[in-house]
Design a protein around this motif. Sequence first.
Motif, PDB file in Angstrom:
ATOM      1  N   THR A  44       0.827  -1.206   0.000  1.00 42.14           N
ATOM      2  CA  THR A  44       0.000   0.000   0.000  1.00 42.14           C
ATOM      3  C   THR A  44       0.857   1.249   0.000  1.00 42.14           C
ATOM      4  O   THR A  44       0.521   2.246  -0.633  1.00 42.14           O
ATOM      5  CB  THR A  44      -0.918   0.011   1.240  1.00 42.14           C
ATOM      6  N   ARG A  45       1.988   1.205   0.724  1.00 42.10           N
ATOM      7  CA  ARG A  45       2.842   2.380   0.846  1.00 42.10           C
ATOM      8  C   ARG A  45       3.392   2.823  -0.500  1.00 42.10           C
ATOM      9  O   ARG A  45       3.676   4.007  -0.711  1.00 42.10           O
ATOM     10  CB  ARG A  45       3.999   2.065   1.803  1.00 42.10           C
TER      11      ARG A  45
ATOM     12  N   PHE B  62      -2.525   7.000  -2.231  1.00 45.14           N
ATOM     13  CA  PHE B  62      -3.516   6.630  -1.239  1.00 45.14           C
ATOM     14  C   PHE B  62      -4.815   7.396  -1.473  1.00 45.14           C
ATOM     15  O   PHE B  62      -4.807   8.571  -1.802  1.00 45.14           O
ATOM     16  CB  PHE B  62      -2.991   6.928   0.169  1.00 45.14           C
TER      17      PHE B  62
ATOM     18  N   ASP C 189      -9.679   7.849   4.233  1.00 45.35           N
ATOM     19  CA  ASP C 189      -9.640   6.542   4.886  1.00 45.35           C
ATOM     20  C   ASP C 189      -9.394   6.638   6.385  1.00 45.35           C
ATOM     21  O   ASP C 189      -9.637   5.694   7.119  1.00 45.35           O
ATOM     22  CB  ASP C 189      -8.532   5.682   4.261  1.00 45.35           C
TER      23      ASP C 189
ATOM     24  N   THR D 163      -4.691   1.476   7.748  1.00 45.55           N
ATOM     25  CA  THR D 163      -4.291   2.591   8.595  1.00 45.55           C
ATOM     26  C   THR D 163      -2.793   2.540   8.867  1.00 45.55           C
ATOM     27  O   THR D 163      -2.092   3.552   8.775  1.00 45.55           O
ATOM     28  CB  THR D 163      -5.056   2.552   9.924  1.00 45.55           C
TER      29      THR D 163
ATOM     30  N   ARG E 169      -0.726   3.726   5.865  1.00 42.69           N
ATOM     31  CA  ARG E 169      -0.764   5.162   5.621  1.00 42.69           C
ATOM     32  C   ARG E 169       0.051   5.937   6.650  1.00 42.69           C
ATOM     33  O   ARG E 169       0.716   6.922   6.321  1.00 42.69           O
ATOM     34  CB  ARG E 169      -2.221   5.631   5.585  1.00 42.69           C
TER      35      ARG E 169
ATOM     36  N   TYR F 153       0.325  10.884  -0.399  1.00 38.62           N
ATOM     37  CA  TYR F 153       0.175  10.543   1.018  1.00 38.62           C
ATOM     38  C   TYR F 153      -1.233  10.864   1.491  1.00 38.62           C
ATOM     39  O   TYR F 153      -1.880  11.787   0.976  1.00 38.62           O
ATOM     40  CB  TYR F 153       1.196  11.321   1.866  1.00 38.62           C
ATOM     41  N   ASP F 154      -1.688  10.105   2.475  1.00 37.38           N
ATOM     42  CA  ASP F 154      -3.017  10.330   3.040  1.00 37.38           C
ATOM     43  C   ASP F 154      -3.076  11.711   3.689  1.00 37.38           C
ATOM     44  O   ASP F 154      -2.263  12.046   4.551  1.00 37.38           O
ATOM     45  CB  ASP F 154      -3.316   9.240   4.076  1.00 37.38           C
TER      46      ASP F 154
END
Length: 281
Positions: A126-127, A131, A135, A147, A150, A188-189
Motif C-alpha cells: 500500500t505504501r 492513497f 480513509d 491505517t 498510511r 500521502y493520506d
Amino acid sequence: KGKRLRAVEVKRPLQDLIDVARDCPELLMALLHLKRHKTSVAHHLVNSTVLTICMTRRFELTRAERSELAMIAILHCFGRAFVAPDGRESAHSLEHRYALESVKKLATAAAMSTRTLGRLVVANETRMWAFRRGDLQNADYPFDTGTAARLIAVAHAYDLLTTPRPGAPALLPDEALRVLIAEAGRRYDETVVKLLINELGVYPVGSVVALNDGRTAIVVDAPRDSAGPTRPRIKIIRDAHNRATDGAMLDLAGDAGADVHIVRCVDPEEAQSNTPAFLLG
C-alpha cells in the motif's frame, strides 16, 4: 550478521519506546536528531517507528495493538539493509526490492506471526501506491492494515526527506513538512499528514529556529493544541548578535512570547547547536 532474528529482542525495546512516548514524548523525539547515525538503515527504521508511535499517541489502541504497529513500522523496510541501490532503476523499483527482501528475510527467520507478516506485506504494498483520501477520519479510527500503511508511509517519507542522500541534501524539518503537505491527498493520506503536523508542530522538537527578533532558539516542546502548530515552547541559544547564550525558556503560546514568532528552521551546524546533547542532557 546471518544470525536468527528473535522477535522478542525487537519487541522489548519497542515497548520501551511506547512507554517513553506516553510519559515523555519530547525525549523520544530526540532520537530523530542523532546525526552520527542518521544515514544508517537501523536509524531510519527507528525514526520511522518513533514518528509512527508519536502520531498514534492519542489513538484508542491496546498495548498489544501499539506493539504490533511499532513492529510493522520498524521492520517494514528491513530489506534496505540487504539490497544495494542500483543507479539505473527507478525509485519505485528499488522500493519494491526493499519490500520483497524484507518479507523474504522475515519469513525465513520465522520472526513474526502469520497475521503480522501479512500486515507487513500489505503495508509495504500500500505504501508504494497513491492513497485514497478519507480513509482515516479521526484519532479514534480502528487499527487495521490500511491505517498502518498510511501512517508508516508518511513517517517513512518524513525521515527520508530529512536524511542526506547522494545527490539529495537533507531538508530542514519545516521544508520536509511542506513537501508532505504538497503531496497530501495524492501520494500521502491527507489526514495522516495533518496528524503528523498536529503532533509535531510545524517546527518539531529539536528543530533549531530563527526568530523575528534576530535570536536563535531550539524547540523543546510541541505546541499545545489550542496554540496552533507554529507556537511551540523554545529555548534561546543565541542572542540577536549571534553570540552563544544559555537563554530563557519561552512559550510562544503564552503572553511572554506574544511578540515573538519563528521565521524559519536553520541548520543546527550553522547555529553550532548539538541538539541531541541538549535534549538528552
